[in-house]
Scaffold this motif. Structure first.
Motif, PDB file in Angstrom:
ATOM      1  N   TYR B  31       0.859  -1.176   0.000  1.00  0.00           N
ATOM      2  CA  TYR B  31       0.000   0.000   0.000  1.00  0.00           C
ATOM      3  C   TYR B  31       0.900   1.232   0.000  1.00  0.00           C
ATOM      4  O   TYR B  31       1.865   1.307   0.770  1.00  0.00           O
ATOM      5  CB  TYR B  31      -0.913   0.015   1.234  1.00  0.00           C
ATOM      6  CG  TYR B  31      -1.890  -1.124   1.253  1.00  0.00           C
ATOM      7  CD1 TYR B  31      -1.498  -2.402   1.651  1.00  0.00           C
ATOM      8  CD2 TYR B  31      -3.222  -0.928   0.883  1.00  0.00           C
ATOM      9  CE1 TYR B  31      -2.398  -3.454   1.649  1.00  0.00           C
ATOM     10  CE2 TYR B  31      -4.124  -1.980   0.894  1.00  0.00           C
ATOM     11  CZ  TYR B  31      -3.707  -3.236   1.271  1.00  0.00           C
ATOM     12  OH  TYR B  31      -4.591  -4.275   1.277  1.00  0.00           O
ATOM     13  N   TYR B  50      -3.135   0.963  -4.298  1.00  0.00           N
ATOM     14  CA  TYR B  50      -2.971  -0.463  -4.008  1.00  0.00           C
ATOM     15  C   TYR B  50      -3.316  -1.261  -5.232  1.00  0.00           C
ATOM     16  O   TYR B  50      -4.285  -0.941  -5.944  1.00  0.00           O
ATOM     17  CB  TYR B  50      -3.875  -0.872  -2.828  1.00  0.00           C
ATOM     18  CG  TYR B  50      -3.986  -2.355  -2.622  1.00  0.00           C
ATOM     19  CD1 TYR B  50      -5.162  -3.047  -2.926  1.00  0.00           C
ATOM     20  CD2 TYR B  50      -2.895  -3.074  -2.132  1.00  0.00           C
ATOM     21  CE1 TYR B  50      -5.247  -4.418  -2.744  1.00  0.00           C
ATOM     22  CE2 TYR B  50      -2.987  -4.448  -1.946  1.00  0.00           C
ATOM     23  CZ  TYR B  50      -4.163  -5.107  -2.256  1.00  0.00           C
ATOM     24  OH  TYR B  50      -4.235  -6.463  -2.072  1.00  0.00           O
ATOM     25  N   ASN B  51      -2.574  -2.278  -5.491  1.00  0.00           N
ATOM     26  CA  ASN B  51      -2.851  -3.183  -6.593  1.00  0.00           C
ATOM     27  C   ASN B  51      -2.953  -2.426  -7.915  1.00  0.00           C
ATOM     28  O   ASN B  51      -3.857  -2.661  -8.725  1.00  0.00           O
ATOM     29  CB  ASN B  51      -4.152  -3.954  -6.306  1.00  0.00           C
ATOM     30  CG  ASN B  51      -4.270  -5.201  -7.151  1.00  0.00           C
ATOM     31  OD1 ASN B  51      -3.286  -5.780  -7.590  1.00  0.00           O
ATOM     32  ND2 ASN B  51      -5.504  -5.621  -7.393  1.00  0.00           N
ATOM     33  N   SER B  55      -6.855   3.826  -4.546  1.00  0.00           N
ATOM     34  CA  SER B  55      -7.916   3.314  -3.680  1.00  0.00           C
ATOM     35  C   SER B  55      -8.674   4.443  -2.987  1.00  0.00           C
ATOM     36  O   SER B  55      -9.864   4.328  -2.734  1.00  0.00           O
ATOM     37  CB  SER B  55      -7.361   2.336  -2.649  1.00  0.00           C
ATOM     38  OG  SER B  55      -6.211   2.843  -2.016  1.00  0.00           O
ATOM     39  N   SER B  94       4.362   4.099   2.971  1.00  0.00           N
ATOM     40  CA  SER B  94       3.939   2.770   2.541  1.00  0.00           C
ATOM     41  C   SER B  94       3.561   1.944   3.769  1.00  0.00           C
ATOM     42  O   SER B  94       3.983   2.235   4.891  1.00  0.00           O
ATOM     43  CB  SER B  94       5.039   2.069   1.739  1.00  0.00           C
ATOM     44  OG  SER B  94       6.156   1.726   2.538  1.00  0.00           O
ATOM     45  N   GLY B  98      -3.384  -2.799   4.423  1.00  0.00           N
ATOM     46  CA  GLY B  98      -4.283  -1.664   4.491  1.00  0.00           C
ATOM     47  C   GLY B  98      -5.048  -1.658   5.792  1.00  0.00           C
ATOM     48  O   GLY B  98      -5.141  -2.661   6.482  1.00  0.00           O
TER      49      GLY B  98
END
Lengths: 113, 116
Positions: B31, B50-51, B55, B94, B98
């Protein structure tokens, strides 16, 4: 809306004296509470955090903080300040389900011999 | 101890220019976040990532801003056309997970951006 207030912009203490930095928050429920410290040229370092349970939390470098729900406060304390504690201190809150922090404006601590 | 790093430490740019602020998060973190602090004001949340997608973002994070993870180690913040009011300290952070119950955010030292 949530907010964080640090009433003291600048505090000066003598080395060896006790310290208390104030933090008040505004939020409808119990937030997650944090204290960060920033030394010159450094990032924000986490000192301690409160999520639930014992309202007196211990952190690194000899710091502690007490959550007082009735006063919406999360004051940071240290019984004996060292010259290396001179830095900027930030109180922050996070609300349930969110990933972002809400910070106070910070308190600059000066330590004199 | 692993830490978040940011480059450059200071950047001066002309109004209207594009800037890219770079961050290397802690290696196993998933994250990523950007915050900024205008001089004398609060540290403010900009965006979380994220990903490979955003987000959350704040009202500050308008179309002039974008974030990217161009490779496995860097996380960048781009400001397309800088304004005077973009002058601030920008912090990258970071976390391994999450949500604050599990994921402490670790911050870098910041990039001080000055727009002239």
């Amino acid at each position: 809306a949530q907010s964080v207030t640090q009433p003291d912009i600048h505090i000066t203490v003598s080395e060896g004296a006790s310290l208390e930095l104030r933090c008040n928050y505004s939020y409808g429920a119990t937030p997650y509470l944090f204290w960060y410290v920033q030394s010159p040229g450094q990032g924000l370092q986490l000192l301690l955090k409160y999520f639930s349970g014992d309202t007196l939390v211990q952190g690194i470098k000899g710091f502690e903080a007490e959550f007082k729900r009735s006063q919406s406060s999360f004051n940071l304390r240290k019984p004996s300040v060292h010259w290396s504690d001179a830095a900027e201190y930030f109180c922050a809150v996070a609300v349930t389900g969110a990933n972002n922090l809400f910070f106070g404006t910070g308190t600059r601590l000066t330590v004199i011999p | 101890e692993p830490e978040v790093t940011q480059t450059p430490s200071h950047q001066v740019t002309q109004m209207g220019q594009e800037v890219i602020l770079r961050c290397v998060p802690i290696s196993n973190h998933l994250y990523f976040y950007w915050y900024r602090q205008i001089l004398g004001q609060k540290v403010e949340f900009l965006v979380s990532f994220y990903n490979n997608e955003i987000s959350e973002k704040s009202e500050i994070f308008d179309d002039q801003f974008s974030v990217e993870r161009p490779d496995g180690s860097n996380f960048t913040l781009k400001i397309r056309s800088t304004k005077l009011e973009d002058s601030a300290m920008y912090f990258c952070a970071s976390s391994a997970q999450g949500g604050f119950a599990r994921g402490t955010q670790y911050f870098g030292p910041g990039t001080r951006l000055l727009v002239l």
